[in-house]
Structures are given as C-alpha cells and as structure tokens.
Design a protein around this motif. Structure first.
Motif, PDB file in Angstrom:
ATOM      1  N   LEU A   1      42.257 -14.792-155.472  1.00 54.32           N
ATOM      2  CA  LEU A   1      40.850 -14.193-155.172  1.00 54.32           C
ATOM      3  C   LEU A   1      40.355 -14.080-153.942  1.00 54.32           C
ATOM      4  O   LEU A   1      40.032 -12.867-153.446  1.00 54.32           O
ATOM      5  CB  LEU A   1      39.972 -15.078-155.973  1.00 54.32           C
ATOM      6  N   THR A   2      40.815 -14.963-153.027  1.00 57.70           N
ATOM      7  CA  THR A   2      40.381 -14.822-151.417  1.00 57.70           C
ATOM      8  C   THR A   2      41.062 -13.506-150.761  1.00 57.70           C
ATOM      9  O   THR A   2      40.276 -12.767-150.232  1.00 57.70           O
ATOM     10  CB  THR A   2      40.646 -16.026-150.863  1.00 57.70           C
ATOM     11  N   LYS A   3      42.391 -13.194-151.336  1.00 57.42           N
ATOM     12  CA  LYS A   3      42.825 -12.036-150.502  1.00 57.42           C
ATOM     13  C   LYS A   3      42.530 -10.746-151.265  1.00 57.42           C
ATOM     14  O   LYS A   3      42.284  -9.796-150.560  1.00 57.42           O
ATOM     15  CB  LYS A   3      44.649 -12.101-150.985  1.00 57.42           C
ATOM     16  N   THR A   4      42.097 -10.825-152.713  1.00 54.51           N
ATOM     17  CA  THR A   4      41.323  -9.620-153.377  1.00 54.51           C
ATOM     18  C   THR A   4      40.062  -9.345-152.736  1.00 54.51           C
ATOM     19  O   THR A   4      39.844  -8.247-152.411  1.00 54.51           O
ATOM     20  CB  THR A   4      41.423 -10.105-154.783  1.00 54.51           C
ATOM     21  N   PHE A   5      39.140 -10.576-152.614  1.00 52.19           N
ATOM     22  CA  PHE A   5      37.985 -10.398-151.949  1.00 52.19           C
ATOM     23  C   PHE A   5      38.081  -9.848-150.555  1.00 52.19           C
ATOM     24  O   PHE A   5      36.982  -9.138-150.122  1.00 52.19           O
ATOM     25  CB  PHE A   5      37.159 -11.627-151.893  1.00 52.19           C
ATOM     26  N   ALA A   6      38.885 -10.147-149.862  1.00 54.25           N
ATOM     27  CA  ALA A   6      39.149  -9.827-148.534  1.00 54.25           C
ATOM     28  C   ALA A   6      39.254  -8.207-148.424  1.00 54.25           C
ATOM     29  O   ALA A   6      38.949  -7.674-147.173  1.00 54.25           O
ATOM     30  CB  ALA A   6      40.160 -10.685-147.552  1.00 54.25           C
ATOM     31  N   ASP A   7      39.872  -7.664-149.235  1.00 58.15           N
ATOM     32  CA  ASP A   7      39.975  -6.138-149.414  1.00 58.15           C
ATOM     33  C   ASP A   7      39.161  -5.285-149.830  1.00 58.15           C
ATOM     34  O   ASP A   7      39.304  -4.119-149.925  1.00 58.15           O
ATOM     35  CB  ASP A   7      41.642  -5.846-150.054  1.00 58.15           C
ATOM     36  N   LEU A   8      38.074  -6.153-150.591  1.00 53.92           N
ATOM     37  CA  LEU A   8      37.054  -5.595-151.142  1.00 53.92           C
ATOM     38  C   LEU A   8      36.033  -4.714-150.060  1.00 53.92           C
ATOM     39  O   LEU A   8      35.740  -5.485-149.279  1.00 53.92           O
ATOM     40  CB  LEU A   8      36.250  -6.148-152.214  1.00 53.92           C
ATOM     41  N   PRO A   9      35.598  -3.519-150.350  1.00 53.97           N
ATOM     42  CA  PRO A   9      34.760  -3.043-149.620  1.00 53.97           C
ATOM     43  C   PRO A   9      33.209  -3.476-149.890  1.00 53.97           C
ATOM     44  O   PRO A   9      32.166  -3.024-149.129  1.00 53.97           O
ATOM     45  CB  PRO A   9      34.766  -1.443-149.692  1.00 53.97           C
ATOM     46  N   ILE A  10      33.164  -4.164-150.744  1.00 57.18           N
ATOM     47  CA  ILE A  10      31.957  -4.668-151.362  1.00 57.18           C
ATOM     48  C   ILE A  10      31.638  -6.138-150.867  1.00 57.18           C
ATOM     49  O   ILE A  10      32.423  -7.018-150.985  1.00 57.18           O
ATOM     50  CB  ILE A  10      31.695  -4.706-152.939  1.00 57.18           C
ATOM     51  N   GLY A  11      30.365  -6.421-150.216  1.00 57.38           N
ATOM     52  CA  GLY A  11      30.207  -7.943-149.765  1.00 57.38           C
ATOM     53  C   GLY A  11      29.962  -8.679-150.951  1.00 57.38           C
ATOM     54  O   GLY A  11      29.168  -8.453-151.762  1.00 57.38           O
ATOM     55  N   LEU A  12      30.465  -9.905-150.819  1.00 54.87           N
ATOM     56  CA  LEU A  12      30.353 -11.014-151.953  1.00 54.87           C
ATOM     57  C   LEU A  12      30.008 -12.318-151.039  1.00 54.87           C
ATOM     58  O   LEU A  12      30.298 -12.665-150.156  1.00 54.87           O
ATOM     59  CB  LEU A  12      31.729 -11.360-152.462  1.00 54.87           C
ATOM     60  N   ALA A  13      28.724 -12.798-151.967  1.00 54.82           N
ATOM     61  CA  ALA A  13      28.276 -14.320-151.436  1.00 54.82           C
ATOM     62  C   ALA A  13      27.928 -14.868-152.741  1.00 54.82           C
ATOM     63  O   ALA A  13      27.265 -14.462-153.525  1.00 54.82           O
ATOM     64  CB  ALA A  13      26.913 -13.898-150.595  1.00 54.82           C
ATOM     65  N   ILE A  14      28.516 -16.195-152.841  1.00 51.59           N
ATOM     66  CA  ILE A  14      28.397 -17.118-154.110  1.00 51.59           C
ATOM     67  C   ILE A  14      27.774 -18.401-153.449  1.00 51.59           C
ATOM     68  O   ILE A  14      28.110 -18.923-152.547  1.00 51.59           O
ATOM     69  CB  ILE A  14      29.810 -17.288-154.539  1.00 51.59           C
ATOM     70  N   PHE A  15      26.723 -18.624-154.227  1.00 50.07           N
ATOM     71  CA  PHE A  15      25.810 -19.894-153.642  1.00 50.07           C
ATOM     72  C   PHE A  15      26.043 -20.889-154.978  1.00 50.07           C
ATOM     73  O   PHE A  15      26.019 -20.229-156.136  1.00 50.07           O
ATOM     74  CB  PHE A  15      24.306 -19.373-153.613  1.00 50.07           C
ATOM     75  N   ASP A  16      26.006 -22.116-154.422  1.00 49.48           N
ATOM     76  CA  ASP A  16      26.172 -23.010-155.733  1.00 49.48           C
ATOM     77  C   ASP A  16      24.839 -23.246-156.305  1.00 49.48           C
ATOM     78  O   ASP A  16      23.718 -22.689-155.992  1.00 49.48           O
ATOM     79  CB  ASP A  16      26.913 -24.147-155.063  1.00 49.48           C
ATOM     80  N   ARG A  17      24.942 -24.090-157.164  1.00 49.98           N
ATOM     81  CA  ARG A  17      23.580 -24.761-157.896  1.00 49.98           C
ATOM     82  C   ARG A  17      22.447 -25.217-157.088  1.00 49.98           C
ATOM     83  O   ARG A  17      21.302 -25.017-157.397  1.00 49.98           O
ATOM     84  CB  ARG A  17      23.828 -25.678-158.835  1.00 49.98           C
ATOM     85  N   ASP A  18      22.972 -25.576-155.756  1.00 48.83           N
ATOM     86  CA  ASP A  18      21.826 -25.939-154.731  1.00 48.83           C
ATOM     87  C   ASP A  18      21.612 -24.901-153.842  1.00 48.83           C
ATOM     88  O   ASP A  18      20.708 -25.200-152.750  1.00 48.83           O
ATOM     89  CB  ASP A  18      22.528 -27.359-153.858  1.00 48.83           C
ATOM     90  N   ARG A  19      22.029 -23.635-154.175  1.00 53.79           N
ATOM     91  CA  ARG A  19      21.668 -22.357-153.380  1.00 53.79           C
ATOM     92  C   ARG A  19      22.245 -22.624-151.926  1.00 53.79           C
ATOM     93  O   ARG A  19      21.430 -22.203-151.061  1.00 53.79           O
ATOM     94  CB  ARG A  19      20.497 -22.127-153.419  1.00 53.79           C
ATOM     95  N   GLN A  20      23.452 -23.132-151.821  1.00 56.05           N
ATOM     96  CA  GLN A  20      24.018 -22.983-150.623  1.00 56.05           C
ATOM     97  C   GLN A  20      25.314 -22.151-150.558  1.00 56.05           C
ATOM     98  O   GLN A  20      26.338 -22.343-151.626  1.00 56.05           O
ATOM     99  CB  GLN A  20      24.608 -24.611-150.377  1.00 56.05           C
ATOM    100  N   LEU A  21      25.632 -21.449-149.579  1.00 55.24           N
ATOM    101  CA  LEU A  21      26.816 -20.533-149.416  1.00 55.24           C
ATOM    102  C   LEU A  21      28.037 -21.356-149.751  1.00 55.24           C
ATOM    103  O   LEU A  21      28.416 -22.148-148.920  1.00 55.24           O
ATOM    104  CB  LEU A  21      26.842 -19.731-148.406  1.00 55.24           C
TER     105      LEU A  21
ATOM    106  N   GLY B   1      22.939  -9.304-158.703  1.00 56.34           N
ATOM    107  CA  GLY B   1      23.113 -10.699-158.893  1.00 56.34           C
ATOM    108  C   GLY B   1      23.485 -11.101-160.050  1.00 56.34           C
ATOM    109  O   GLY B   1      23.219 -10.382-161.085  1.00 56.34           O
ATOM    110  N   ARG B   2      24.621 -11.818-160.358  1.00 64.18           N
ATOM    111  CA  ARG B   2      24.796 -12.381-161.477  1.00 64.18           C
ATOM    112  C   ARG B   2      25.202 -13.785-161.707  1.00 64.18           C
ATOM    113  O   ARG B   2      25.334 -14.399-160.598  1.00 64.18           O
ATOM    114  CB  ARG B   2      26.571 -11.814-161.540  1.00 64.18           C
ATOM    115  N   PRO B   3      24.938 -14.518-162.774  1.00 68.85           N
ATOM    116  CA  PRO B   3      25.086 -15.955-162.746  1.00 68.85           C
ATOM    117  C   PRO B   3      26.494 -16.465-163.062  1.00 68.85           C
ATOM    118  O   PRO B   3      27.015 -15.591-163.300  1.00 68.85           O
ATOM    119  CB  PRO B   3      24.043 -16.286-164.189  1.00 68.85           C
ATOM    120  N   HIS B   4      26.669 -17.421-162.581  1.00 74.95           N
ATOM    121  CA  HIS B   4      28.043 -18.400-162.565  1.00 74.95           C
ATOM    122  C   HIS B   4      27.950 -19.538-163.136  1.00 74.95           C
ATOM    123  O   HIS B   4      26.801 -20.207-163.146  1.00 74.95           O
ATOM    124  CB  HIS B   4      28.592 -18.150-161.021  1.00 74.95           C
TER     125      HIS B   4
END
Length: 534
Positions: A277-297, A375-378
């Motif tokens: 996933l990290t390699k896939t995300f690294a090649d994406l032109p879309i910026g991705l930010a995932i925050f946990d339940r405590d809203r920390q990156l 924004g999407r829930p996880h």
C-alpha cells in the motif's frame, strides 16, 4: 484354747502362701513376656536413603531409595533419574561427582530456600570402586515419622494428576534455576527438543535448551517472541516462533512457550500488505492523509506534501487533525475563512461528515488552484482525507462550458427556429426562435421531450399535413435518416418551410423558416414526395 490357737495359725499361713503364689505368678508373667519390637514398616521408615552405583548402573539401593527413583520422571537409566532429582537441589553435583575417585568422599548441602525448612545433605563415598550415595533429611532423621495412609494416597493421586496434566499439555513448559540451568521440562518440551530415546521410554541428562532467553526473562519480564534455533527445528511444517512467558518462583523461573508461528505469518503478511500500500500510495498523484480515532496523523504519502506544500518533517511529527488544518490555513492552502470561529465550525462539520460517511467538497484556493477534498470513514473510528488537484479539470470544464454557452448564443442569433434531436429521439438543444415559434421553453424541456411529443406540439399549432405522420414514423425508426424539405401552414396563416438535416452519429435537426414575404402557398411538389414516402 489350744484348738483356737491352731486355727488362727493355719489361717495366717494360708494367707501368706496365697500371697507368695500370687507374687510368683506375677513375676513369671512379666519376666517371660516377649520384648516389643519394631514392625517392618517402622524399620523401613528409619532406614536411610542409600544408593550403590557402578558408574551409571544401579547395583543396589535401600527400599526408600528405590521408591525415590520410582517417583522421578522417566529417564534413560537409574542414574539419569537420580541426577534429575539431585541436580536441581545440589547445583555442584554434576561438576563434583567426577572428583570422587580422587577425593574418596564428597559432601554437599541443598541450596537454601526462602523457608526455614532444613536442607538436605548428600554424601558420596568411594566404596571399593563403587559410588555409595546417601541422602539425609535433617527434618526426619532419627524421628521415625509415619505418614497416614489415606493422606499419602491422596498426595500420590494429586501428584499423578498434575504430572499427567503437564505431560499432556501441548504448551512447552520448563523450569530453570537461578543460574539459568534447566532443571525440569514437560513431555512437549522434551519431544520438541528431541531428548527422548528411540522408544520414548527415557531421556538423557542434562536437558537440552531450546531457547536463548534474554536476561529479564529470569526476572519475570516478557513476554518475548523467540525463535527455535535452526539446529533444533523439527519438521518444516511445525511452528518455529513462540511467545515465551516467565513466572518467577522461589528457587528459579517457570517458563511457558506458546506457538506464535501463525501470528508471525499474519504480521509478516500485514507488513507486506502495508509496504504494498505504501508503494502504491507513493505513486498516487492524490494526497492521502489518514487520522486515527484520536485524530492524529498515522499515514500519509509524498503527494500530500507536494500538493499542500507541507514539509515532511512536519508530517513526521504526527500532528493532530486540527493542527494539520491550522497549518493549511496559515499557508493559504485552503479557502480563506471569514473568521477563526466560523472556520473551526466548518472544520468540525468537515470532520463529522467524513467520519459518518462519504463527504466531498471543492476548495478554491487564493492562488488559483482548485482542490477536491474527500473524506471517508475507516474502521475503528479512523478517517481518511484525499486531496486531489482538479485545477486543470476545472479549467477544462469552464472552457467547455464557455464554448457551449457561446454556441448557444450563436444559435439564438439565428432567425430560423432550430431543434436538434439525439439518435434516440430526445430533444438535445433548441434556440430562442424555436421557443417563440412553437410557444415552448427549450431550457425546461431539454432531455425530457421526444420527437413524438414535439410533433404533437407542432400539430396543435398548424394545419393538418402528411408531414406530421411521416415525422411520427421517423421517430419509430432506428438508423440514418434522409434529408427532407416540406412546407406547412400555421393556424395563423403563416407559411413555414421545414427542413430535416442529418448529423453525425445518428442525430438530426429540424429547421423551421417562416416565409414573411407572402401568405400565398407555393406549389406542393415536396408534399407529393412526402406522401409517396409516407
């Protein structure tokens, strides 16, 4: 007088004789009674625990000594069983027993315990080339202690139950002394270590060590994830990783090893998946930010840093969601808020909308860029934000929209009424002259009016003509249409020339030209052609 004296004398003599006879019988009964002797069981309790070994072969042993060997776990020989008893209690036993031939006599004392219980004493003597080993328990020495048979039987039953339970346990269990020496292990450990002989009737001593434990394990630290050494591994399909738990005891440490091979494989699969996933995300032109339940990156990709102009050092500190958005506001990478309070309210609504379900909005930045924020829930309360630069897409859309509006404006400048229909027969577009001629609003009917509906509107404002029937039949046909020209008369007497022209892709248009020069109807040659075609 004489007779009375004789009778008194006879009575006295008879009493004395009876007393003498009674004393004699009493002496005989006490003097000749057999002396009390110890029963065989009592003698056995007082007998010492002694062994006589010729090298590692047992030559002789007292009954208590044999019972001691029988109570020990199975071993390859009687010497192995005795060593299993002596080695944990006398740590120097194995190192000093080899000096018996030179010293002739060895004495050892059991290692001290936390209780005040007297310690055992072990004596080894060289007896004509044989090793005579004696065990002395100071607590019971010379006291002839007996144990109640029912209590002893209950103790034996409990011991057998505990031993059977540990031997049948699939978990590897072993015990080490304070010096780290392995003093006991259950059957699962011995089988895993390959300590049993061919028939699994005994094992050697000392016991092999399967794991290299860290130092804190002997102090109860852990659990520790440990792997069995390659030389100790069995079949390839067996577990090689274990989670080792340690419990500190009075005179050592008890260890439990739980199979962890499945957990190791799952963790490896998870790491591989995350790397993918990290390699896939690294090649994406879309910026991705995932925050946990405590809203920390927790996770981001390089595109996020490029799009939002945030340094990797800031993202590496794992900022909270609000700190992240605050930085975007400071760097003008989000729409300029009216005031801070309204901005916080908007960000709170953004977070809640993203956490509850799919949410998307468009950010028009002060620098001219346009970002789509999604924004999407996880699972487990996390939320993911996607930042996509749609500036070029927005610019192209605006360009297309401008061209469409310009084309519509040009079409409205044409004096003839024009209506364009899709291949399916739906009205695609029409100009202002068309709406004025037929009394409709083209913008309100685009995509919802078909050719059949339009023909009905035309028939209502014109005189009967074979042209209307031909158009109704045309609406039911599929495929290319032929160009055609026909003249109709409106109810107000105006003459209108209708032209059908085919377009690319199966579309077609109808042009209505009003003849304002004359109200006289021209020849109807085309009407004959329509009648023939109809």
């Amino acid at each position: 007088m004489t007779t009375a004296w004789l009778e008194a004398t006879m009575i006295a003599l008879t009493s004395v004789g009876a007393a003498l006879v009674a004393l004699l019988l009493t002496w005989l009964a006490v003097g000749r009674a057999p002396g009390r002797r110890l029963t065989p069981a009592a003698q056995e309790d007082l007998e010492e625990v002694a062994f006589l070994f010729d090298d590692e072969a047992l030559v002789d042993a007292t009954p208590p000594a044999r019972r001691l060997l029988e109570s020990m776990p199975i071993g390859a020989s009687d010497w192995t069983r005795f060593t299993a008893f002596a080695a944990p209690r006398f740590p120097e036993f194995q190192s000093r027993i080899g000096q018996l031939a030179d010293l002739g006599r060895l004495e050892m004392t059991e290692i001290a315990s936390a209780t005040d219980k007297p310690r055992l004493r072990l004596t080894v003597e060289n007896f004509n080339g044989l090793a005579r080993i004696t065990l002395v328990d100071p607590e019971g020495e010379g006291q002839g202690q007996r144990v109640d048979s029912l209590s002893f039987r209950a103790m034996e039953d409990e011991l057998e139950m505990m031993r059977t339970t540990l031997d049948r346990s699939p978990v590897l269990i072993w015990r080490t002394e304070k010096g780290g020496e392995l003093s006991w292990a259950n059957r699962a450990y011995l089988a895993r270590a390959g300590a049993f002989d061919a028939g699994e009737e005994g094992f050697g001593w000392p016991l092999p060590s399967l794991f290299t434990l860290p130092l804190d394990a002997f102090d109860g630290g852990g659990p520790h994830r440990l792997e069995i050494g390659r030389a100790s591994q069995g079949a390839s399909d067996t577990a090689t990783w274990f989670d080792c738990h340690s419990v500190v005891l009075e005179r050592g440490t008890l260890h439990f090893a739980l199979p962890a091979d499945a957990a190791v494989r799952a963790e490896k699969a998870l790491r591989d998946f995350v790397q993918t996933l990290t390699k896939t995300f690294a090649d994406l032109p879309i910026g991705l930010a995932i925050f946990d339940r405590d809203r920390q990156l927790r996770l981001f990709n390089p595109a996020l840093s490029d799009l939002l102009q945030l340094g990797p050092e800031l993202l590496a500190t794992r900022p909270t969601l609000y700190a992240f958005l605050d930085r975007l506001r400071e760097t003008k990478m989000m729409p300029e808020p009216k005031d801070y309070r309204s901005w916080r309210q908007e960000m709170t609504e953004l977070e809640q909308a993203a956490a509850s379900g799919f949410h998307a909005e468009t950010w028009n930045l002060p620098g001219g860029q346009t970002y789509r924020v999604t924004g999407r829930p996880h699972p487990d309360g996390a939320v993911a934000f996607l930042f996509e630069d749609i500036s070029s897409e927005t610019s192209l859309t605006r360009q297309f929209r401008g061209e469409i509006e310009m084309s519509q404006e040009v079409l409205d400048r044409v004096g003839d009424a024009i209506a364009v229909f899709r291949p399916s027969g739906e009205l695609a577009t029409a100009n202002a002259a068309y709406g004025a001629l037929w009394g409709v609003e083209p913008e309100a009917t685009l995509g919802r009016v078909t050719l059949l509906d339009a023909v009905k509107q035309w028939q209502a404002r014109a005189e009967p003509s074979a042209f209307w029937s031909w158009l109704q039949n045309l609406a039911r046909e599929i495929g290319a249409r032929e160009n055609l020209t026909e003249e109709i008369i409106l109810l107000d007497g105006r003459h209108v020339t209708c032209r059908l022209e085919t377009l690319s892709g199966g579309a077609f248009l109808l042009r209505f030209s009003v003849d304002t020069a004359s109200d006289t109807s021209p020849p109807r040659q085309t009407g004959t052609a329509v009648a023939q075609q109809g």
